[in-house]
Scaffold this motif. Structure first.
Motif, short mmCIF file in Angstrom:
data_model
loop_
_atom_site.label_atom_id
_atom_site.label_comp_id
_atom_site.label_asym_id
_atom_site.label_seq_id
_atom_site.Cartn_x
_atom_site.Cartn_y
_atom_site.Cartn_z
N ALA A 237 0.92 -1.20 0.17
CA ALA A 237 0.04 0.01 -0.04
C ALA A 237 0.77 1.22 0.24
CB ALA A 237 -0.73 -0.12 1.04
N LEU A 238 2.13 1.25 0.78
CA LEU A 238 2.76 2.29 0.86
C LEU A 238 3.59 2.58 -0.58
CD1 LEU A 238 4.49 4.58 2.30
CD2 LEU A 238 6.09 2.78 2.89
N SER A 239 3.87 1.50 -1.08
CA SER A 239 4.54 1.70 -2.39
C SER A 239 3.43 2.06 -3.63
CB SER A 239 5.25 0.10 -2.80
OG SER A 239 5.90 0.28 -4.25
N PHE A 240 2.26 1.51 -3.32
CA PHE A 240 1.19 2.15 -4.27
C PHE A 240 0.93 3.57 -4.27
CE2 PHE A 240 -0.60 -2.22 -4.68
CZ PHE A 240 -0.25 -2.38 -5.72
N ARG A 241 1.05 4.00 -2.80
CA ARG A 241 0.88 5.62 -2.38
C ARG A 241 2.01 6.44 -3.04
NH1 ARG A 241 -3.16 6.78 1.18
NH2 ARG A 241 -2.57 8.80 0.69
N LEU A 242 3.29 5.81 -3.36
CA LEU A 242 4.34 6.60 -3.62
C LEU A 242 4.63 6.39 -5.24
CD1 LEU A 242 7.17 5.44 -1.05
CD2 LEU A 242 5.74 7.54 -1.10
N PHE A 243 4.42 5.27 -5.86
CA PHE A 243 4.53 5.25 -7.29
C PHE A 243 3.40 4.82 -8.08
CE2 PHE A 243 8.27 3.73 -4.73
CZ PHE A 243 9.13 4.55 -5.05
N GLY A 244 2.21 4.94 -7.66
CA GLY A 244 1.05 4.32 -8.49
C GLY A 244 0.77 3.03 -8.54
N PHE A 245 -0.39 2.63 -9.08
CA PHE A 245 -0.91 1.24 -9.00
C PHE A 245 -0.24 0.39 -10.08
CE2 PHE A 245 -4.05 3.80 -6.43
CZ PHE A 245 -3.92 3.22 -5.43
N ASN A 246 0.59 -0.06 -10.22
CA ASN A 246 1.46 -0.80 -11.31
C ASN A 246 2.03 -1.96 -10.83
OD1 ASN A 246 3.88 0.47 -10.66
ND2 ASN A 246 3.00 2.53 -11.33
N SER A 247 2.74 -2.78 -11.68
CA SER A 247 3.57 -3.74 -11.29
C SER A 247 4.91 -3.59 -10.65
CB SER A 247 3.91 -4.56 -12.66
OG SER A 247 4.39 -5.74 -12.68
N PHE A 248 5.09 -2.30 -11.09
CA PHE A 248 6.45 -1.97 -10.56
C PHE A 248 6.39 -1.67 -8.96
CE2 PHE A 248 9.19 1.87 -8.72
CZ PHE A 248 10.38 1.26 -8.93
N ALA A 249 5.31 -1.11 -8.65
CA ALA A 249 5.16 -0.61 -7.18
C ALA A 249 4.81 -1.87 -6.35
CB ALA A 249 4.04 0.50 -7.17
N ALA A 250 4.07 -2.62 -7.09
CA ALA A 250 3.49 -3.93 -6.21
C ALA A 250 4.59 -4.85 -5.79
CB ALA A 250 2.60 -4.87 -7.11
N HIS A 251 5.77 -5.06 -6.81
CA HIS A 251 6.79 -5.96 -6.54
C HIS A 251 7.97 -5.23 -5.98
CE1 HIS A 251 4.89 -8.63 -9.95
NE2 HIS A 251 4.33 -8.83 -8.81
N LEU A 252 8.20 -3.86 -5.73
CA LEU A 252 9.39 -3.18 -5.43
C LEU A 252 9.61 -3.83 -4.00
CD1 LEU A 252 11.55 -1.08 -5.78
CD2 LEU A 252 10.06 0.48 -4.81
N PRO A 253 8.73 -3.89 -2.99
CA PRO A 253 9.15 -4.19 -1.62
C PRO A 253 9.82 -5.67 -1.67
CG PRO A 253 6.84 -3.45 -1.60
CD PRO A 253 7.44 -3.46 -3.08
N GLN A 254 9.38 -6.71 -2.55
CA GLN A 254 9.88 -7.87 -2.41
C GLN A 254 11.36 -7.79 -3.10
OE1 GLN A 254 6.71 -9.74 -4.90
NE2 GLN A 254 7.11 -11.42 -3.75
N ALA A 255 11.65 -6.97 -4.24
CA ALA A 255 12.90 -6.75 -4.94
C ALA A 255 13.77 -6.33 -3.71
CB ALA A 255 12.92 -5.97 -5.94
#
Length: 707
Positions: free
Chosen positions: A91-109
């Motif tokens: 959710a934090l990543s979506f708020r920062l980078f929008g609703f996309n695959s990059f934001a969804a998988h960034l915490p895992q990376a």
């Protein structure tokens, strides 16, 4: 006489290895560069995939938009089986980078990078710089780590927090007994490490649930008992530490229980999360039963794949463990007059296990593991019988010995636990770092003794020979596919050309490989060419460098071969996107609305379980209806009184089809025949891809603008 332990194999190698190993700054720069190439660059493609990937992303999206950090929801339905931390980060990543695959998988990376750096740091302190560098390399270039971070699943975060907790366990104990240890570099007081341990453990529970406690305390208790370090239990701050743990982990569980009551049969969050998702899942009785269990032979042997290419050197690890055991036996002989009455007991366990397996379906691996434990404990006790009272079963004096013992226990516990429980391939991910670190240490030590120990030389040679043979075989297979498809045109939608053989019902992570056909292979020319070149050249170069005693270069060549393969694999993975994701259907709906070909007042319907088209729900960002979709992840949450009326039956679909607002029906490949029988010719095809289809119940408002 000072007794040797089983864990002496890695001692004394540090100085000579460090002299020809990259400095810490260089090593960290190399590891970060590899992470950028393999993991960060892969964040942009493909789009979110159907099933778990987009389902979990939808839960995080709901959190980001609603601000409700307690109750997970997917398509408006309570989604109570998962712990919240991965979704908070999403959710934090979506708020920062929008609703996309990059934001969804960034915490895992980011979790992968931190896991590699933690492995490097642990091995650097406990063993040597060479083992540390190899640990980081292997973490970033192991098949399992690469494969199981392509999806939005929490395993890498769980592994990170558990590894931090285990490391801090050793550091807090080691800082207390520095005067007896050869390691005198404790940076902080024992209390700092202890409280960090409890914090990491709380975060692990918020990541995956109570299984984190089973793994940590199971490994810690066995370790403390064998090493005798239970005497230093006060350094772990158990009372204030447990309080800190509860302050971090308990609030969400309490709030989730209070806010989610009155579900199926009167059950709420507490029953569903703790009993159904933990106890009944372990026993294979979870409701609904939608999880498989890998056959035992496949479960164990697949770890050679998940740890590839570094599993090629497992022979060196086994040899060093055997030599260490031989040294232990030689320096700790058993009393001559000791009775042997205990020897029959492990055999009795094996016999009883056969009976229990047939009568109560208890997995036989459990009895074999218990028999092995009895053998080991008996051997340790025999050799301890002449020692002074209070002598530990295993004397571990250095951080290297402590780390080897704890990592071995932890990895064994995770593997045995999931051999008994229901499982998926990636469930044992938390054991990867432990096994990788031990393999890296064994490889570094084998390189140190390469010239003097024929056994080490033999097993390293076997590893390289196997790698080369596999590389040639893979390259020939890929080249054959390239040759046979050389005259075929490239079709953008590879899913239309796949065989759809359904190997393993697509529950195996690489099942899609078995669907490849000659025509579909034409779309994979670029990744196949890259992979063929990598496997044809890389293993041979690595073996040549090893024969020239250029050990560091040889091991780096193995890592670079894996890197090239992962780049090719990701390109191929992106080519599979039309089959694995339904984002193009969401794009089609949005384009039709933008062109005014259909009214924005429409009802989107998915036929079957929401997992078939979960990426549509995510990318549309609105609620969809489900025909016969009250199943799997939607089953329990759909029984709450406030569940939105999104569930339809086939009869409901017939009743509303062609009436009221426009209906848009997404049909997965598996349900095409069913829908054809149900609706017949009373439907208009709007879009089709990889066997999936989007129908509507009336002609377009502006047919000339059909996409």
């Amino acid at each position: 006489m000072i007794k040797e332990t089983l864990l002496e194999a890695s001692a004394g190698t540090k100085a000579s290895l460090d002299s020809c190993t990259p400095r810490r700054s260089t090593a960290l720069l190399v590891l970060t560069g590899l992470w950028l190439i393999i993991f960060f660059a892969a964040l942009f493609t493909p789009p979110l995939l159907d099933d778990a990937d987009a389902t979990h992303a939808s839960a995080a999206r709901h959190m980001a938009l609603s601000g409700d950090l307690v109750t997970l929801r997917v398509n408006g339905i309570r989604y109570l089986e998962k712990a919240p931390l991965p979704y908070w980060l999403g959710a934090l990543s979506f708020r920062l980078f929008g609703f996309n695959s990059f934001a969804a998988h960034l915490p895992q990376a980011i979790g992968v990078l931190l896991l590699a750096l933690l492995g490097y740091y642990w091995a650097y302190r406990a063993f040597n710089a060479r083992a540390a560098f190899y640990t980081g390399l292997a973490t970033l270039t192991t098949v399992g780590v690469f494969l199981f971070t392509r999806y939005y699943i929490p395993e890498v975060l769980l592994s990170l927090f558990l590894a931090i907790a285990l490391s801090c366990l050793l550091r807090s104990l080691n800082a207390t007994t520095t005067q007896q240890s050869t390691d005198t570099r404790a940076s902080f007081s024992p209390a700092v490490y202890a409280y960090t341990m409890w914090t990491a453990l709380a975060l692990a529970v918020l990541t995956k649930g109570l299984v984190a406690l089973v793994f940590f305390f199971g490994a810690a208790i066995v370790y403390l008992a064998l090493s005798g370090e239970y005497k230093n239990w006060r350094s772990l701050k158990p009372f204030t530490g447990i309080l800190l743990f509860l302050v971090i982990a308990a609030p969400w569980h309490i709030l989730a229980g209070l806010r989610n009551t009155g579900g199926m049969n009167g059950h709420g969050f507490f029953w569903f999360y703790f009993i159904n998702e933990h106890v009944l899942r372990f026993l294979g009785r979870r409701y609904p039963k939608d999880y498989n269990k890998l056959p035992g032979y496949l479960f164990w042997s697949l770890h050679l794949v998940w740890l590839f290419p570094w599993s090629l050197f497992c022979g060196t690890l086994c040899r060093q463990a055997y030599l260490a055991f031989q040294r232990y036996r030689a320096s700790n002989p058993a009393p001559v007059d000791e009775t042997r009455t205990f020897y029959w007991q492990p055999y009795a366990v094996v016999v009883v296990g056969l009976i229990l397996q047939n009568a109560f379906k208890i997995p036989y691996i459990f009895t074999l593991f218990l028999a092995l434990i009895l053998f080991l404990l008996h051997g340790l006790r025999r050799r301890q019988s002449n020692s002074p009272s209070g002598t530990p079963l295993l004397r571990v004096n250095t951080l290297a010995q402590r780390s080897t013992l704890l990592l071995s226990i932890f990895a064994s516990l995770v593997l045995v636990f999931f051999s008994l429980s229901t499982n998926q391939e990636y469930y044992t991910f938390p054991a990867y770092l432990s096994m990788i670190l031990l393999l890296a240490v064994a490889l570094a030590h084998a390189e140190q003794t390469y010239s003097t120990d024929s056994g080490s030389r033999r097993w390293i040679t076997v590893g390289h020979a196997t790698f080369t043979v596999l590389g040639v075989a893979i390259a020939i297979t890929l080249l054959y596919g390239l040759w046979t498809s050389r005259h075929l045109p490239i079709v953008p939608d590879i899913g239309d050309l796949l065989a759809h053989r359904g190997v393993g019902d697509y529950t195996l992570s690489m099942s899609g490989i078995f669907d490849l056909t000659g025509p579909s292979f034409a779309a994979l020319r670029l990744p196949a060419t890259l992979a063929a070149i990598a496997f044809l050249i890389g293993p041979a170069i690595a073996w040549f460098l090893r024969s020239q005693r250029r050990h560091l270069a040889a091991s780096v060549a193995v890592a670079l071969t894996a890197t090239a393969f992962f780049i090719a694999a990701h390109i191929a993975f992106a080519r599979f996107a039309p089959m694995l994701s339904s984002k193009s259907f969401a794009d089609t709906i949005q384009q039709l609305e933008a062109d005014h070909s259909i009214s924005r007042e429409n009802k989107v319907i998915l036929f079957g379980d929401q997992s078939y088209g979960s990426s549509i729900t995510f990318y549309l960002g609105r609620q969809v209806y489900l025909v016969n979709g009250r199943a799997s992840s939607m089953l329990f949450g759909g029984t709450f009184p406030d569940a939105p009326p999104v569930f339809l039956t086939s009869e409901d679909l017939l009743t509303i089809w062609g009436k009221g607002e426009r209906k848009l029906l997404f049909v997965p490949l598996e349900k095409r025949d069913t829908v054809d029988q149900l609706l017949g010719n009373h439907k208009v095809l709007l879009f089709e891809s990889s066997g999936k289809a989007l129908f509507t119940d009336r002609p377009l408002d502006y047919p000339s603008r059909t996409p």
